[in-house]
Write an enzyme that holds these catalytic residues in place. Structure first.
Site, PDB file in Angstrom:
ATOM      1  N   CYS A 192      63.488  76.172 100.042  1.00  0.00           N
ATOM      2  CA  CYS A 192      62.841  74.867 100.204  1.00  0.00           C
ATOM      3  C   CYS A 192      63.904  73.800 100.479  1.00  0.00           C
ATOM      4  CB  CYS A 192      62.043  74.530  98.954  1.00  0.00           C
ATOM      5  SG  CYS A 192      61.299  72.889  99.002  1.00  0.00           S
TER       6      CYS A 192
ATOM      7  N   HIS B 229      63.603  70.677 100.175  1.00  0.00           N
ATOM      8  CA  HIS B 229      63.332  69.442  99.449  1.00  0.00           C
ATOM      9  C   HIS B 229      63.824  69.493  98.012  1.00  0.00           C
ATOM     10  CE1 HIS B 229      60.116  70.170 102.492  1.00  0.00           C
ATOM     11  NE2 HIS B 229      60.493  68.961 102.885  1.00  0.00           N
TER      12      HIS B 229
ATOM     13  N   CYS C  17      44.135  59.132  84.333  1.00  0.00           N
ATOM     14  CA  CYS C  17      42.800  59.243  83.749  1.00  0.00           C
ATOM     15  C   CYS C  17      42.823  59.580  82.266  1.00  0.00           C
ATOM     16  CB  CYS C  17      41.968  60.295  84.494  1.00  0.00           C
ATOM     17  SG  CYS C  17      42.605  61.977  84.341  1.00  0.00           S
TER      18      CYS C  17
ATOM     19  N   CYS D 116      61.347  59.506  88.715  1.00  0.00           N
ATOM     20  CA  CYS D 116      59.882  59.330  88.654  1.00  0.00           C
ATOM     21  C   CYS D 116      59.355  60.001  87.391  1.00  0.00           C
ATOM     22  CB  CYS D 116      59.196  59.911  89.885  1.00  0.00           C
ATOM     23  SG  CYS D 116      57.390  59.686  89.876  1.00  0.00           S
TER      24      CYS D 116
ATOM     25  N   HIS E  63      45.066  64.207  89.899  1.00  0.00           N
ATOM     26  CA  HIS E  63      45.848  62.996  90.138  1.00  0.00           C
ATOM     27  C   HIS E  63      47.297  63.312  90.496  1.00  0.00           C
ATOM     28  CE1 HIS E  63      42.578  60.746  87.850  1.00  0.00           C
ATOM     29  NE2 HIS E  63      42.686  60.089  88.996  1.00  0.00           N
TER      30      HIS E  63
ATOM     31  N   HIS F  70      49.063  61.414  93.539  1.00  0.00           N
ATOM     32  CA  HIS F  70      50.335  60.706  93.352  1.00  0.00           C
ATOM     33  C   HIS F  70      51.364  61.159  94.384  1.00  0.00           C
ATOM     34  CE1 HIS F  70      53.966  59.166  91.377  1.00  0.00           C
ATOM     35  NE2 HIS F  70      54.469  60.390  91.524  1.00  0.00           N
TER      36      HIS F  70
ATOM     37  N   HIS G 215      56.160  61.989  97.257  1.00  0.00           N
ATOM     38  CA  HIS G 215      57.000  62.806  96.387  1.00  0.00           C
ATOM     39  C   HIS G 215      56.622  64.267  96.602  1.00  0.00           C
ATOM     40  CE1 HIS G 215      57.784  59.234  93.421  1.00  0.00           C
ATOM     41  NE2 HIS G 215      58.266  59.042  94.644  1.00  0.00           N
TER      42      HIS G 215
ATOM     43  N   CYS H  66      56.139  72.104 101.804  1.00  0.00           N
ATOM     44  CA  CYS H  66      56.196  73.523 102.188  1.00  0.00           C
ATOM     45  C   CYS H  66      54.887  74.249 101.891  1.00  0.00           C
ATOM     46  CB  CYS H  66      57.331  74.217 101.448  1.00  0.00           C
ATOM     47  SG  CYS H  66      58.972  73.555 101.813  1.00  0.00           S
TER      48      CYS H  66
ATOM     49  N   CYS I 242      37.567  86.090  76.010  1.00  0.00           N
ATOM     50  CA  CYS I 242      38.963  86.447  75.758  1.00  0.00           C
ATOM     51  C   CYS I 242      39.131  87.951  75.663  1.00  0.00           C
ATOM     52  CB  CYS I 242      39.461  85.763  74.489  1.00  0.00           C
ATOM     53  SG  CYS I 242      38.521  86.185  73.002  1.00  0.00           S
TER      54      CYS I 242
ATOM     55  N   HIS J 174      39.915  86.160  68.123  1.00  0.00           N
ATOM     56  CA  HIS J 174      40.414  85.830  69.455  1.00  0.00           C
ATOM     57  C   HIS J 174      41.371  86.927  69.909  1.00  0.00           C
ATOM     58  CE1 HIS J 174      41.513  83.405  72.875  1.00  0.00           C
ATOM     59  NE2 HIS J 174      42.792  83.443  72.541  1.00  0.00           N
TER      60      HIS J 174
END
Length: 821
Positions: free
Chosen positions: A7, A9, A32, A47, A59, A63, A69, A85, A160, A552
């Site tokens: 990448c 960036h 939010c 940032c 969001h 952003h 960004h 990418c 689960c 669980h």
């Protein structure tokens, strides 16, 4: 190629530490206010933004688009995504973002990576179907060695138990590689096509652009169609789900074993599970004691804590029946009675002698066999039975039973009664101290070897449990014991933690110590066993937290690429140290055969393939067997009969997708594989078998003739207002015939068998009360009888001979005279 895939960036990333990311993961979305999991932190320099993902308002993406960004990191999985990418990216040096502890000594991380690398090379060289060739060609080798399979599963309502089981299976390389590299072999015409749903799920879990989690909706819907027990949102047993899923996958992917297949595999043909039974009898032998319960635990009253050998009784388990097809006619009475435990086993054994044998990728990977022996202590006669198992359900011995077990087998079996401090050299002193504290409070530590020894311990048959000796013709005292005859490629072990009594249920929470490597099954192996590799390494373990009523499920799995252990808790995937796994409360464990020899064999094949020697002949080899060679410790002989008919050609029904079934290998590779593993046959030319084509056309003509004739005769029978004769036919035989004429079964049924619906009374065969039968006309009976033979003939309404007119007149005259008097 690696530089092109890197990448560009990554330079925009600021200084971020692990502590910073952990702190941000405890916060909420700055737009939010949505909380975790799966929050995303922007990695742009200076940032601090944290936003929600797609499960909320996304969001984080908004952003990135507004601020331009490029990079963001998932605060749950620490995976980095580049919006430009449009793919996941990896850092060359990432100690701050993804903390990876040093690989422990006995984890063999340095050996796991070469193994996966060998698999990648073999796939690149040989397994070149269209989809995988595109994936492999578009990635560098370094990209392939990045961790995959670290995708969570969303809980869709007390699911689960399903998520943990699927993650454990997903990390079984032989099964996963089959669904990834041999996708063309995943074909079925059976509903609900669960194998297709499972294949899609595996592709999503192991995709290079993996999401943070997937939603297994399709597979969940399919399993509910197969077994109504899993409908609704109640908590279920993960072991029952595993058995149901694997049985259904076997049913959809099974293929009949030809005589060549069975002769090549020795006596193993007798050990395979039958796939040609009616739904009421298609039961899978599982080494589990007691009667089956709806929760998947077989606890008999009063014997739950004894380390005795009730487990080898081979209690059958009924796989769920699929949706019923529209019948040719309605049955009169459907027998809904069920076999008792003593009735089921003889019925299964009787059918095995006359039924075809089937195999699938499920049976190849998970099926083993047990040799059970019962010895009469009077005449010393020994009776033996061979039972197929897909998992071993082991009892957890208590303190007293553990002491008796150690004293009785100490001289014969190398059972580990304790753990010395030296064995913790690679595990750390923390584990040693934890185990010492545990032994101080709860007594001797129970090991997995103890559970195995309890399972295989001899059981005295006396008192109310005496043995009926066929030689003595009396009840005698006896001894019952069993050994493993054939070890599976992947050994599934189920610890019997739950007991379900009449009025209540409870859970055995005793800690059972289990090895991550080097589980040796040699002490439990029969002398007649052909298995050469007897050592197993742990792949995954399913744990249950809670009580018998609620709890669980999570899974701990070792990633085959980097050798690290991960915790799979629904949609959350977290890297853990191996000591966490060792201290887990294991419920189901998956072990894989460990063999250095198989790794060396793959290295030799890769070297031969890279030599690129020119050869005058090219050889075709089964793609499925090559996947076995790629992932099995003992792949067995080459089995090209998976794509060949008995005449040596390609069956017409497989010819149009033959490229999915075979792989071309050079002559030097074929010669090495053939000399090393045997089998075959050698195939240099692919052609459609003309003999099979003629047989198929004749078979289709016969099927059409029989079903058309039956429909015609049955319509005439239905049109009769008062038929003089109504005959009965066994629905069990009729279902077999119906499957044959509809093309669902290639083998025609045997002779008509009405013996199960009839009973002898007064020298005549009469219909049995509550029998499972259908009503047909005399013409239909004679038609089927002329083709298949059999019997006996059973009538529910017979022809009544007409009265003689002269005799009727005489009777009336006598009646009139009697009235006059």
């Amino acid at each position: 190629m690696a530089e092109q895939d890197a990448c560009p960036h990554l330079d925009s990333i600021g200084e971020v530490t692990k502590e910073d990311l952990i702190q941000k993961s405890k916060g909420t979305c700055q737009s939010c206010g949505a909380g975790g999991p799966n929050l995303w932190a922007c990695l742009q320099n200076d940032c601090p933004y944290v936003g929600c993902g797609e499960s909320y308002s996304d969001h984080s993406t908004l952003h990135a688009q507004a601020k331009k960004h490029n990079l963001t990191v998932n605060l749950t999985t620490f995976r980095i995504w580049c919006y430009v990418c449009e793919r996941e990216v990896f850092l060359e040096h990432r100690p701050a973002l993804v903390p990876v502890p040093a690989a422990p000594h006995h984890c063999k991380a340095t050996e796991q990576v070469p193994f996966f690398k060998l698999s990648l090379i073999l796939n690149t060289i040989f397994l070149k179907n269209a989809q995988n060739a595109h994936d492999i060609g578009s990635e560098s080798e370094e990209d392939e060695l990045k961790p995959r399979g670290l995708t969570g599963m969303k809980n869709i309502g007390n699911s689960c138990y399903m998520n943990a089981a699927l993650q454990a299976l997903s990390n079984c390389p032989p099964l996963t590689q089959f669904f990834l590299d041999c996708s063309g072999l995943v074909r079925t015409d059976k509903k609900p096509a669960l194998c297709k749903s499972y294949q899609k799920l595996i592709s999503e879990l192991w995709h290079k652009k993996r999401p943070s989690y997937v939603v297994p909706t399709s597979l969940s819907h399919g399993i509910k169609l197969v077994n109504p027990m899993f409908r609704g949102y109640a908590q279920q047993d993960t072991q029952e789900f595993l058995r149901c899923l694997m049985d259904q996958l076997h049913e959809e992917l099974k293929e009949p074993l030809t005589e060549c297949n069975m002769s090549g595999e020795g006596s193993d043909g007798e050990e395979r599970r039958d796939g040609d039974r009616s739904p009421s009898e298609d039961e899978f032998l599982s080494c589990d004691s007691g009667s089956s319960s709806d929760r998947g635990e077989g606890g008999g009253a009063g014997d739950g804590e004894l380390p005795v050998q009730d487990e080898c009784d081979g209690v059958g388990r009924s796989p769920p029946a699929g949706p019923a097809d529209f019948p040719l006619f309605q049955t009169s009475v459907l027998d809904s009675s069920r076999f008792t435990e003593s009735d089921v086993i003889p019925a299964i054994c009787a059918r095995k002698k006359k039924q075809s044998h089937y195999r699938s990728v499920i049976s190849d990977i998970f099926d083993g066999s047990i040799l059970s022996l019962v010895q009469c202590l009077t005449c010393d006669r020994v009776s033996t039975t061979v039972e197929t198992f897909q998992d071993l359900s082991l009892p957890i011995p208590g303190k007293e039973d553990l002491a008796k077990l150690h004293s009785s087998i100490h001289q014969n079996l190398p059972v580990k009664t304790g753990v010395c401090p030296d064995s913790y050299g690679s595990q750390g002193w923390i584990s040693y101290i934890m185990d010492s504290i545990r032994r101080w409070f709860w007594g001797p530590m129970v090991t997995l070897e103890d559970c195995l020894a309890a399972f295989f311990a001899a059981d005295e048959l006396k008192g109310d449990n005496m043995y009926s000796c066929e030689r003595c013709k009396k009840l005698r005292n006896g001894v019952k014991y069993c050994k493993v005859l054939k070890l599976p490629e992947i050994l599934c072990i189920h610890l019997k933690r739950f007991r379900h009594e009449v009025m209540y249920s409870f859970k055995i929470s005793s800690h059972v110590s289990f090895p991550l490597e080097g589980l040796d099954m040699r002490p439990f192996l029969a002398k007649e066993s052909p298995s050469q590799v007897t050592t197993y390494d742990l792949l995954s373990v399913i744990c249950h937290h809670g009580t018998a009523g609620s709890g669980h499920y999570i899974a701990y799995c070792q990633n085959v690429i980097n050798g690290q252990w991960y915790e799979f808790d629904d949609q959350y995937v977290t890297e853990v140290h191996e000591t966490v796994v060792q201290n887990a409360e294991a419920y189901v464990l998956f072990y894989r055969k460990s063999s250095e020899e198989s790794v060396r064999e793959r290295q030799k094949v890769v070297a031969l393939a890279n030599m690129k020697e020119p050869s005058l002949l090219q050889f075709y080899i089964s793609r499925e067997w090559l996947n076995k060679f790629n992932t099995f410790a003992e792949p067995g002989p080459i089995s090209n009969h998976t794509f060949l008919c008995q005449h040596g050609g390609i069956p017409p029904n497989k010819y149009h997708y033959i490229d999915d079934l075979v792989v071309i290998v050079p002559q030097n590779v074929w010669e090495y594989l053939y000399n090393s593993f045997g089998g075959g046959p050698a195939v240099n030319h692919l052609y459609m078998c003309a003999i099979c084509q003629v047989e198929i056309e004749a078979l289709a003509k016969r099927r059409k003739m029989e079903i058309d004739t039956f429909i015609k005769l049955n319509k005439e029978f239905q049109a009769e207002e008062a038929p003089t004769v109504i005959l009965c036919i066994s629905m069990q035989w009729f279902r077999e015939w119906e499957s044959f004429v509809k093309g669902k079964d290639n083998e025609p049924p045997g002779p008509i068998d009405n013996s199960k619906i009839g009973v002898m009374k007064g020298g005549h065969v009469q219909l049995k009360q509550g029998a499972d039968y259908g009503q047909i006309s005399e013409e239909t009976w004679q038609y089927l009888l002329g083709i298949y033979g059999g019997g006996p003939e059973i009538a529910v309404r017979q022809t009544v001979a007409p009265a003689d007119p002269d005799s009727l007149h005489g009777e009336r005259k006598i009646e009139a005279e009697t009235r006059a008097l």
